[in-house]
Design a protein around this motif. Structure first.
Motif, PDB file in Angstrom:
ATOM      1  N   UNK A 181      18.399  -4.504  66.489  1.00 51.39           N
ATOM      2  CA  UNK A 181      18.215  -3.473  65.576  1.00 51.39           C
ATOM      3  C   UNK A 181      19.440  -2.906  65.043  1.00 51.39           C
ATOM      4  N   UNK A 182      20.128  -2.452  65.828  1.00 47.44           N
ATOM      5  CA  UNK A 182      21.565  -1.922  65.661  1.00 47.44           C
ATOM      6  C   UNK A 182      22.363  -2.776  66.255  1.00 47.44           C
ATOM      7  N   UNK A 183      22.483  -4.090  66.305  1.00 48.44           N
ATOM      8  CA  UNK A 183      23.651  -4.734  66.081  1.00 48.44           C
ATOM      9  C   UNK A 183      23.553  -5.840  64.737  1.00 48.44           C
ATOM     10  N   UNK A 184      22.554  -6.389  64.597  1.00 52.93           N
ATOM     11  CA  UNK A 184      22.279  -6.655  63.409  1.00 52.93           C
ATOM     12  C   UNK A 184      22.223  -6.010  61.995  1.00 52.93           C
ATOM     13  N   UNK A 185      22.251  -4.404  62.362  1.00 50.29           N
ATOM     14  CA  UNK A 185      22.170  -3.563  60.926  1.00 50.29           C
ATOM     15  C   UNK A 185      20.534  -4.086  60.755  1.00 50.29           C
ATOM     16  N   UNK A 186      19.567  -3.682  61.279  1.00 50.60           N
ATOM     17  CA  UNK A 186      18.171  -4.896  61.068  1.00 50.60           C
ATOM     18  C   UNK A 186      17.695  -3.392  60.188  1.00 50.60           C
ATOM     19  N   UNK A 187      16.558  -3.774  59.995  1.00 52.24           N
ATOM     20  CA  UNK A 187      15.701  -2.180  59.168  1.00 52.24           C
ATOM     21  C   UNK A 187      14.569  -1.995  60.474  1.00 52.24           C
ATOM     22  N   UNK A 188      15.031  -0.505  60.675  1.00 50.46           N
ATOM     23  CA  UNK A 188      13.830  -0.234  62.266  1.00 50.46           C
ATOM     24  C   UNK A 188      12.777   0.144  61.633  1.00 50.46           C
ATOM     25  N   UNK A 207       4.336  -4.661  65.375  1.00 50.98           N
ATOM     26  CA  UNK A 207       3.465  -5.707  66.270  1.00 50.98           C
ATOM     27  C   UNK A 207       4.491  -7.100  65.352  1.00 50.98           C
ATOM     28  N   UNK A 208       4.560  -7.879  66.252  1.00 54.31           N
ATOM     29  CA  UNK A 208       5.337  -9.406  65.485  1.00 54.31           C
ATOM     30  C   UNK A 208       6.917  -8.354  64.828  1.00 54.31           C
ATOM     31  N   UNK A 209       7.602  -7.576  65.729  1.00 53.00           N
ATOM     32  CA  UNK A 209       8.835  -7.534  65.176  1.00 53.00           C
ATOM     33  C   UNK A 209       9.727  -9.368  64.696  1.00 53.00           C
ATOM     34  N   UNK A 210       9.644 -10.029  65.004  1.00 48.99           N
ATOM     35  CA  UNK A 210      10.208 -11.107  64.797  1.00 48.99           C
ATOM     36  C   UNK A 210      10.084 -11.221  63.339  1.00 48.99           C
ATOM     37  N   UNK A 211       8.978 -10.829  63.011  1.00 47.95           N
ATOM     38  CA  UNK A 211       8.091 -11.457  61.945  1.00 47.95           C
ATOM     39  C   UNK A 211       8.366 -10.135  61.114  1.00 47.95           C
ATOM     40  N   UNK A 212       8.406  -9.614  60.982  1.00 47.54           N
ATOM     41  CA  UNK A 212       8.369  -7.986  60.000  1.00 47.54           C
ATOM     42  C   UNK A 212      10.161  -7.912  59.597  1.00 47.54           C
TER      43      UNK A 212
END
Length: 186
Positions: free
Chosen positions: A70-77, A83-88
């Motif tokens: 999340x930090x390295x790719x600046x993903x939405x926290x 659940x299912x982080x990769x889908x969300x």
């Protein structure tokens, strides 16, 4: 359950070792624990039973990998209850960026990050396919990584292939992943 009879114990052990060493078998043979061949006519001596899954390592998306990526790719926290982080966290417009990051020598990933990032890549690629994008070159790159770490991604491939299901719809990735299931006998 598979029962084997009429061959020597040594031959059975050779067969077991061959199957396990060559990764052709996902279960191990065990002598059925509560059978005494002299007392039980249903299970005479020499019968063996396959009764538990082969002991392969299991991989999971960890909290540490999520926080790092999340930090390295600046993903939405996401919420701690997500659940299912990769889908969300999937973003179809960033699939190329994600695969480039996965392949980058400047950003070495640990095993947990590598596993989590590939799951994010697959989910994002599935979203892209759902949106009408069909990038064969990108799929080739993803597929090469799945194949090169087949043991790590075996269950992920089976999940996206809906390998235990009869129907064809559910994910756009199904035909891509079913090709791998067939080719590598997953």
């Amino acid at each position: 359950m598979v029962l084997i009879d009429v061959i020597s114990r040594e031959r059975i052990e050779q067969l077991i070792n061959h199957l396990i060493e060559n990764d052709h078998f996902q279960s191990v043979f065990n002598r059925y624990p509560d059978v005494n061949g002299e007392e039980d006519e249903n299970y005479p001596a020499g019968y063996f039973i396959i009764d538990r899954p082969f002991n392969r390592p299991r991989y999971f998306v960890t909290k540490e990998a999520i926080e790092s990526l999340t930090k390295q790719l600046n993903l939405m926290k996401l919420s701690e209850y997500s659940q299912d982080w990769e889908i969300e966290a999937a973003e179809s417009s960033r699939v190329t960026e994600f695969i480039n990051y996965y392949e980058s020598l400047n950003t070495p990933l640990n095993g947990g990050e590598k596993f989590a990032l590939m799951k994010l890549i697959l989910s994002s690629f599935d979203d892209a396919l759902s949106g009408g994008e069909d990038n064969k070159e990108l799929w080739f790159r993803i597929k090469e990584h799945l194949i090169s770490d087949l043991d790590m991604f075996r269950e992920t491939i089976r999940y996206w292939a809906l390998a235990d299901e009869d129907f064809e719809d559910g994910f756009e990735l199904i035909p891509y992943m079913r090709e791998l299931v067939v080719k590598f006998s997953l």
